[in-house]
Scaffold this motif. Structure first.
Motif, PDB file in Angstrom:
ATOM      1  N   VAL A  94       0.859  -1.180   0.000  1.00 46.09           N
ATOM      2  CA  VAL A  94       0.000   0.000   0.000  1.00 46.09           C
ATOM      3  C   VAL A  94       0.896   1.231   0.000  1.00 46.09           C
ATOM      4  CG1 VAL A  94      -1.781   1.283   1.251  1.00 46.09           C
ATOM      5  CG2 VAL A  94      -1.805  -1.229   1.265  1.00 46.09           C
ATOM      6  N   LEU A  95       0.677   2.123  -0.963  1.00 45.82           N
ATOM      7  CA  LEU A  95       1.450   3.353  -1.070  1.00 45.82           C
ATOM      8  C   LEU A  95       0.555   4.481  -0.602  1.00 45.82           C
ATOM      9  CD1 LEU A  95       2.687   1.869  -4.235  1.00 45.82           C
ATOM     10  CD2 LEU A  95       4.285   2.662  -2.497  1.00 45.82           C
ATOM     11  N   ASP A 119       8.354   5.960   7.732  1.00 47.49           N
ATOM     12  CA  ASP A 119       8.412   5.780   6.288  1.00 47.49           C
ATOM     13  C   ASP A 119       7.805   4.472   5.806  1.00 47.49           C
ATOM     14  OD1 ASP A 119      10.536   4.282   7.308  1.00 47.49           O
ATOM     15  OD2 ASP A 119      12.085   5.455   6.296  1.00 47.49           O
ATOM     16  N   VAL A 120       7.954   3.397   6.569  1.00 46.07           N
ATOM     17  CA  VAL A 120       7.438   2.096   6.134  1.00 46.07           C
ATOM     18  C   VAL A 120       7.078   1.246   7.348  1.00 46.07           C
ATOM     19  CG1 VAL A 120       9.774   1.113   5.909  1.00 46.07           C
ATOM     20  CG2 VAL A 120       7.884   0.059   4.675  1.00 46.07           C
ATOM     21  N   LEU A 121       5.988   0.530   7.234  1.00 49.39           N
ATOM     22  CA  LEU A 121       5.591  -0.448   8.248  1.00 49.39           C
ATOM     23  C   LEU A 121       5.290  -1.758   7.549  1.00 49.39           C
ATOM     24  CD1 LEU A 121       3.226   1.647  10.540  1.00 49.39           C
ATOM     25  CD2 LEU A 121       5.479   0.731  11.150  1.00 49.39           C
ATOM     26  N   VAL A 136       3.097  -1.054   4.181  1.00 44.87           N
ATOM     27  CA  VAL A 136       2.508   0.262   3.929  1.00 44.87           C
ATOM     28  C   VAL A 136       3.657   1.268   3.930  1.00 44.87           C
ATOM     29  CG1 VAL A 136       0.780   1.960   4.622  1.00 44.87           C
ATOM     30  CG2 VAL A 136       0.420  -0.463   5.163  1.00 44.87           C
ATOM     31  N   VAL A 137       3.754   2.043   2.850  1.00 46.10           N
ATOM     32  CA  VAL A 137       4.850   3.001   2.683  1.00 46.10           C
ATOM     33  C   VAL A 137       4.270   4.403   2.560  1.00 46.10           C
ATOM     34  CG1 VAL A 137       6.792   3.712   1.232  1.00 46.10           C
ATOM     35  CG2 VAL A 137       6.269   1.281   1.491  1.00 46.10           C
ATOM     36  N   LEU A 144      13.914   1.619  -2.204  1.00 43.89           N
ATOM     37  CA  LEU A 144      14.573   1.122  -0.999  1.00 43.89           C
ATOM     38  C   LEU A 144      13.555   0.790   0.092  1.00 43.89           C
ATOM     39  CD1 LEU A 144      17.030   0.490   0.786  1.00 43.89           C
ATOM     40  CD2 LEU A 144      16.978   2.894   1.469  1.00 43.89           C
ATOM     41  N   LEU A 145      12.585   1.668   0.320  1.00 44.98           N
ATOM     42  CA  LEU A 145      11.601   1.432   1.376  1.00 44.98           C
ATOM     43  C   LEU A 145      10.764   0.190   1.091  1.00 44.98           C
ATOM     44  CD1 LEU A 145      10.463   5.087   2.147  1.00 44.98           C
ATOM     45  CD2 LEU A 145      12.050   3.647   3.467  1.00 44.98           C
TER      46      LEU A 145
END
Length: 186
Positions: free
Chosen positions: A50-51, A72-74, A121-122, A152-153
Motif C-alpha cells: 500500500v502506497l 516511512d514504512v511499516l 505500507v509506505v 529502498l523502502l
C-alpha cells in the motif's frame, strides 16, 4: 488495486488516492519480487503493498507500534519467522513478531490459492521528503531521487516481512548489504 504477477509471486499494489507516483508500480512489483526471492520467501505466495501518506502512517504507527508521528514504512508479516530460512539478518534471540500468526502446521490451502505473506505500507510523502532532504538510504545520510528512496523502502519492508531485522549491529549490516545488492540489481 492492481495485481502484478512475477512468478512465483503475486504482488498486490494499491495507491491511495492523491498519492504521488514517483516510480511506476511495475518497477515496485519487480523489486518486491526480487526481495522475496533473495529473502527466501516460501513460493508461491502473495504480498500486499500500500502506497500512502504521512497521515495514514502516523495513525498506523500509533496503533501498531505505540509511536507518535509518521514513519516511512511499516510491515505486517503474517507468517512466523520460522517460515523463512535462517540468515544473518534474522532477528536475533527469536524476538516475537507482532501480528505474525501463520497457519497451523499441516494447514492446506484450497486448490489454486497461494499463501499471503503479509502487507507493507509506505509513506510516499515521507520517501519524497527524505530523498529531498538527504535523509534517505535507511541510514539517514543519502541524497538521491524519490524513486530510489521509494524502491529502498519497498525492499526494506519486504525484508521485514521475511524475518529480516536491523536492531542489532550484525542484523543491520546484513540487511543493509542485501538492500544495496537488490537496489543495484533493479
Amino acid at each position: 488495486m492492481t495485481r502484478y504477477y512475477r512468478p512465483p509471486w503475486r504482488i498486490d499494489i494499491e495507491w491511495r488516492p492523491g498519492v504521488t507516483r514517483p516510480v511506476p508500480a511495475s518497477v515496485l512489483a519487480r523489486v518486491t519480487a526480487a526481495a522475496l526471492e533473495a529473502a527466501g520467501a516460501p513460493p508461491p505466495a502473495s504480498l500486499g503493498l500500500v502506497l500512502s501518506d504521512d497521515a495514514q502512517l502516523a495513525e498506523l504507527n500509533a496503533v501498531h507500534m505505540g509511536e507518535s508521528g509518521p514513519t516511512d514504512v511499516l510491515s505486517f508479516p503474517l507468517l512466523p519467522i520460522e517460515a523463512y530460512p535462517s540468515h544473518p539478518g534474522r532477528a536475533l534471540g527469536g524476538r516475537d513478531r507482532p501480528g505474525a500468526t501463520g497457519a497451523p502446521e499441516g494447514f492446506v490451502l484450497p486448490p489454486g490459492r497461494r499463501p499471503h505473506l503479509g502487507d507493507i505500507v509506505v509513506s510516499v510523502e515521507r520517501a519524497i521528503a527524505q530523498a529531498a532532504e538527504g535523509r534517505g538510504g535507511q541510514t539517514g545520510d543519502v541524497r538521491w531521487s524519490p524513486a530510489d528512496e521509494l524502491r529502498l523502502l519497498v525492499i526494506h519492508g519486504t525484508l521485514h516481512v521475511c524475518g529480516w531485522d536491523h536492531l542489532e549491529p550484525a542484523e543491520a549490516t546484513a540487511m543493509r548489504t542485501l538492500e544495496r545488492k537488490l537496489l543495484a540489481g533493479s
